[in-house]
Enzyme design. Structure first.
Site, short mmCIF file in Angstrom:
data_model
loop_
_atom_site.label_atom_id
_atom_site.label_comp_id
_atom_site.label_asym_id
_atom_site.label_seq_id
_atom_site.Cartn_x
_atom_site.Cartn_y
_atom_site.Cartn_z
N LYS A 106 40.49 62.86 31.08
CA LYS A 106 39.06 62.73 31.31
C LYS A 106 38.66 63.12 32.72
O LYS A 106 37.60 63.74 32.92
CB LYS A 106 38.60 61.30 31.01
CG LYS A 106 39.37 60.23 31.77
CD LYS A 106 39.01 58.84 31.30
CE LYS A 106 39.89 57.79 31.97
NZ LYS A 106 41.27 57.85 31.49
N GLY A 135 39.61 56.92 23.69
CA GLY A 135 40.90 56.58 23.12
C GLY A 135 41.05 57.01 21.68
O GLY A 135 40.90 58.18 21.33
N ILE A 137 39.11 56.25 19.19
CA ILE A 137 37.85 56.36 18.46
C ILE A 137 37.49 57.83 18.26
O ILE A 137 37.40 58.59 19.23
CB ILE A 137 36.71 55.65 19.21
CG1 ILE A 137 37.03 54.17 19.39
CG2 ILE A 137 35.39 55.82 18.47
CD1 ILE A 137 36.04 53.43 20.25
N GLY A 188 48.33 43.60 31.69
CA GLY A 188 48.42 45.05 31.59
C GLY A 188 47.14 45.75 31.20
O GLY A 188 47.12 46.96 31.00
N GLU A 191 44.91 47.91 36.04
CA GLU A 191 45.91 48.41 36.97
C GLU A 191 45.99 47.51 38.20
O GLU A 191 45.09 46.69 38.46
CB GLU A 191 45.56 49.84 37.42
CG GLU A 191 45.44 50.84 36.28
CD GLU A 191 46.79 51.19 35.67
OE1 GLU A 191 47.82 50.94 36.33
OE2 GLU A 191 46.81 51.69 34.55
N LYS A 206 33.86 59.64 31.48
CA LYS A 206 33.67 59.74 30.03
C LYS A 206 32.21 60.03 29.68
O LYS A 206 31.92 60.79 28.74
CB LYS A 206 34.14 58.45 29.36
CG LYS A 206 35.64 58.22 29.51
CD LYS A 206 36.05 56.84 29.04
CE LYS A 206 37.55 56.62 29.21
NZ LYS A 206 37.97 55.25 28.85
N GLY A 307 45.55 52.42 24.92
CA GLY A 307 46.82 52.05 24.30
C GLY A 307 47.61 53.29 23.93
O GLY A 307 47.05 54.28 23.47
#
Length: 438
Positions: A106, A135, A137, A188, A191, A206, A307
């Site tokens: 991105k 992601g 989607i 997680g 960051e 995005k 993920g």
């Protein structure tokens, strides 16, 4: 198995997403071949260190540090390295070699998208980037293909899972931002340096990608208005709840005006969303994109926004599309920027604010505040007043005012807040939030 044509696939990067893509290519090769009409041969995986530990067990002989040789021998290049360089150079090399490119980058597309799409157009190649905006989607293909015959009016999305997780926990538990952020880092979701997420940079990238695609206009990243969530407090969350709202970090891409006077606005900020709006019910680290089109009406896309294996699903969908294009032949379909609409600053946007003030609880204060708002054409839609008694009980009480405004330009509303902050009638501007989704 059917004797399919073989297509060589070069994979750049073997992180959380890249390693899952490689594993799925190897495990489901026959099934993917049936879908693509071609056997997808993983020719190699370019990495910086072939001996680095990885979450997925992959054949060592696939790894190489010679990215250039791998790229120039490939039919499809999957770029999952992240960052700007060398990802940009590798993608341009792949396109120049006649390969189609699949990327989830991105940041690269938001800053160098026009250059990359132009390079693809010159050689008749295609760039696929379903995983770059939300992601797993599916949102890029619906905007580019399914809605190609429609006019998108507005996109409003939760496109960053980290911030949605934080705000959702704050809403559900009354927790403070810092505490939830620390939990998100331990789990997680965030960051060690969460700046890209909590300051809205990730969502802004995005938003630029989605707006460019939806409005057929190259949207530079620096044209996206960006605010983060670090100023959102537990008190703001509670006030939102009492008023029937939830706070979400939204990416908003909007077509403004009509006919020859059209422009677009692209912005990211924490906003009040009605709790009964579809976006108000997006919980945890999930993402959702709400699209409004002239003919199709309102459409909702919801799911995992991040993920490794989830994002790998979107990447492999693009790989299958690229393989089908190779088999069918012909030139790739480039990205359209034919509309070339101007991107206006946030000051041009019609919106409404919820302003929380602390003022002295004395006669004349409300009239003074109403006067300051009306000076710029801003009118009060709702007002909630709560008296905060002085600690010593000897008078000098403070009142908290929650003011909902009618719609006005953002510039007029912002100027009104500045007048309030400078006024002797106001002790403190506690918070200012925009309202979306009404």
């Amino acid at each position: 198995m059917t004797d399919y044509r073989r297509l060589r696939v070069a994979l750049l990067g073997a992180g959380a997403v890249g390693s899952q893509v490689a594993s799925l290519l190897l495990r489901h090769g026959d099934e993917l071949a049936d879908r693509a009409g071609a056997h997808l041969e993983l020719a190699g995986i370019a990495v910086r260190d072939v001996d680095a530990p990885r979450d997925v067990d992959l054949p060592r002989e696939l790894f190489t540090t010679d990215a250039e040789t791998l790229i120039t021998g490939a039919d499809i290049v999957i770029e999952l390295m992240g960052g700007i360089e060398p990802a940009r150079s590798h993608i341009l090399l792949g396109l120049g070699s006649g390969a189609d490119v699949v990327t989830a980058n991105k940041a690269l597309l938001a800053t160098h998208g026009p250059e990359i799409f132009d390079a693809a157009g010159r050689v008749g190649a295609s760039v696929y980037y379903e995983a770059a905006a939300a992601g797993a989607i599916p949102i890029i293909r619906p905007l580019r293909d399914s809605l190609a015959g429609d006019r998108v009016v507005r996109i409003m999305g939760i496109v960053n899972g980290t911030t949605n997780y934080i705000l959702d926990r704050m809403d559900g538990e009354g927790a403070d931002f810092a505490d939830v952020l620390a939990d998100a880092q331990r789990l997680g979701y965030a960051e060690a340096d969460p700046t890209a997420d909590v300051e809205g940079y990730d969502a802004a990238q995005k938003a630029a990608i989605l707006a460019s695609l939806a409005f057929h206009t190259a949207v530079p990243l620096d044209a996206v208005h960006r605010e983060g969530i670090t100023t959102v407090t537990a008190d703001m969350i509670e006030e939102a709840r009492e008023a029937g709202f939830v706070i979400k970090l939204l990416a908003v891409c909007e077509r403004l005006g009509n006919g020859g006077d059209e422009s677009i606005s692209v912005r990211v900020y924490p906003a009040l969303v009605p709790r009964d709006h579809p976006l108000g019910a997006v919980h945890g680290a999930n993402n959702a994109v709400f699209v409004e089109a002239e003919a199709a009406g309102s459409l909702m896309f919801y799911g995992a926004g991040a993920g490794g294996v989830q994002t790998a699903s979107a990447v492999l969908g693009d790989v299958v599309s690229a393989a089908r294009r190779h088999i069918a032949g012909g030139t790739g379909v480039g990205e359209s920027t034919r509309a070339n609409l101007p991107v206006v600053s946030i000051g041009h946007v019609l919106t409404r604010y919820q302003i929380t003030l602390e003022v002295s609880d004395e006669a004349g204060v409300l009239a003074a505040i109403a006067g300051l708002l009306s000076e710029g054409g801003v009118s009060v839609a709702t007002l909630v007043q709560t008296v905060i008694p002085a600690e010593d009980g000897a008078g000098g009480d403070t009142a908290r005012l929650i003011i909902g405004t009618h719609r006005a330009t953002d510039s007029a509303l912002s100027a009104a807040v500045d007048r309030l902050a400078a006024s002797d009638a106001v002790e403190r501007v506690v918070s200012v939030l925009r309202v979306e989704g009404e």
